[in-house]
Design an enzyme around this catalytic site. Sequence first.
Site, PDB file in Angstrom:
ATOM      1  N   ASN A 162      10.870  53.580  53.360  1.00  0.00           N
ATOM      2  CA  ASN A 162      10.114  53.645  52.116  1.00  0.00           C
ATOM      3  C   ASN A 162      10.914  52.987  50.989  1.00  0.00           C
ATOM      4  O   ASN A 162      12.028  52.517  51.189  1.00  0.00           O
ATOM      5  CB  ASN A 162       9.786  55.102  51.788  1.00  0.00           C
ATOM      6  CG  ASN A 162       8.462  55.251  51.069  1.00  0.00           C
ATOM      7  OD1 ASN A 162       8.117  54.431  50.223  1.00  0.00           O
ATOM      8  ND2 ASN A 162       7.718  56.302  51.408  1.00  0.00           N
TER       9      ASN A 162
ATOM     10  N   HIS B 281      36.182  54.077  51.513  1.00  0.00           N
ATOM     11  CA  HIS B 281      37.401  53.519  50.921  1.00  0.00           C
ATOM     12  C   HIS B 281      38.572  54.459  51.190  1.00  0.00           C
ATOM     13  O   HIS B 281      38.386  55.668  51.381  1.00  0.00           O
ATOM     14  CB  HIS B 281      37.229  53.347  49.412  1.00  0.00           C
ATOM     15  CG  HIS B 281      36.128  52.418  49.026  1.00  0.00           C
ATOM     16  ND1 HIS B 281      36.304  51.071  48.880  1.00  0.00           N
ATOM     17  CD2 HIS B 281      34.814  52.650  48.758  1.00  0.00           C
ATOM     18  CE1 HIS B 281      35.165  50.495  48.531  1.00  0.00           C
ATOM     19  NE2 HIS B 281      34.236  51.443  48.461  1.00  0.00           N
TER      20      HIS B 281
ATOM     21  N   THR C 282      27.609  64.694  56.364  1.00  0.00           N
ATOM     22  CA  THR C 282      29.007  64.293  56.510  1.00  0.00           C
ATOM     23  C   THR C 282      29.541  64.469  57.922  1.00  0.00           C
ATOM     24  O   THR C 282      30.656  64.051  58.217  1.00  0.00           O
ATOM     25  CB  THR C 282      29.896  65.087  55.550  1.00  0.00           C
ATOM     26  OG1 THR C 282      29.770  66.490  55.851  1.00  0.00           O
ATOM     27  CG2 THR C 282      29.485  64.847  54.104  1.00  0.00           C
ATOM     28  N   LYS C 283      28.743  65.118  58.790  1.00  0.00           N
ATOM     29  CA  LYS C 283      29.183  65.305  60.176  1.00  0.00           C
ATOM     30  C   LYS C 283      27.994  65.135  61.105  1.00  0.00           C
ATOM     31  O   LYS C 283      26.842  65.062  60.656  1.00  0.00           O
ATOM     32  CB  LYS C 283      29.820  66.684  60.360  1.00  0.00           C
ATOM     33  CG  LYS C 283      28.861  67.841  60.173  1.00  0.00           C
ATOM     34  CD  LYS C 283      29.553  69.181  60.403  1.00  0.00           C
ATOM     35  CE  LYS C 283      28.582  70.359  60.298  1.00  0.00           C
ATOM     36  NZ  LYS C 283      29.261  71.661  60.548  1.00  0.00           N
TER      37      LYS C 283
END
Length: 206
Positions: free
Chosen positions: A96, A126, A176-177
Site C-alpha cells: 500500500n 549502523h 526486532t526478533k
Amino acid sequence: MATKEAASSSKMTEEEKMLKGELYQAFDPVLLEQRQKAKLLCFQLNQTSPLEVEARQQIVQELLPNSKDSKNIWIESPFHVDYGIHLHVGDNFYANHGCTILDCNACTVGNNCLLAPHVCISAATHPIDPVLRSSGAEITAPITIGDNAWIGANATVCPGVTLGNNVVVGAGAVVTKSFGDNVVIGGVPAKVIRHLEISNEPKNED
C-alpha cells in the site's frame, strides 16, 4: 586467525561485505550507482498514473528483477526501495501507499503477502560506536517473511528478522526478533498477542 579474516575481508568488494553482513562503506561507487538506478526507477513509478497499469508493471519488473516470475505484484505509490535487486516477493504481493524496503541484504517475501500503508522493512543498520558510525560504515542482515503475512500500517521490520507463515503484524509494531508460524504480534518491541488456528480451505459440495 583474526589476521587471516581481516586479510580475507580486505579482498572483498564493498558489495560482497554488505551482502555477507560485514562492515562496509555504503557510498562505494558501485553501490551508489546501484542505489541511484533504483531511486530513478522508484521516481518513475511514483510519477506514473495509477491508471497506467501496464507501464507501472514494466517499471516494477525492472525495479525487482528477482521477482519477474512472480504473479500479481501490485505496488501503490509512493514506494521506495534501496536496491531492488536484493528483494524477492512472491505471487499476489501488495504494498500500500508509502512503503519503504531497504534491501541492502536479501529481503525475501513469500506468496500472498500484504503490506499496509507506511510499512518499513529495513535490512540496514549502523554501528553503535559513534566513531565507527561517523566513518560511514554500515552493517546489514537479511530479512525473510513467509507466506500469507499481513503487516499493519506503520509497522517496522528490523534487520535479521524472520517471520513465519500466516503471521499478522499489528499496526505500529517494531519487530526486532524472529517469530514462527501462525501468530499475531504487536507492540514495541513486538511480542506474541495470540496464536492462530488456521481454518481449512472450504470444500466444494456437489
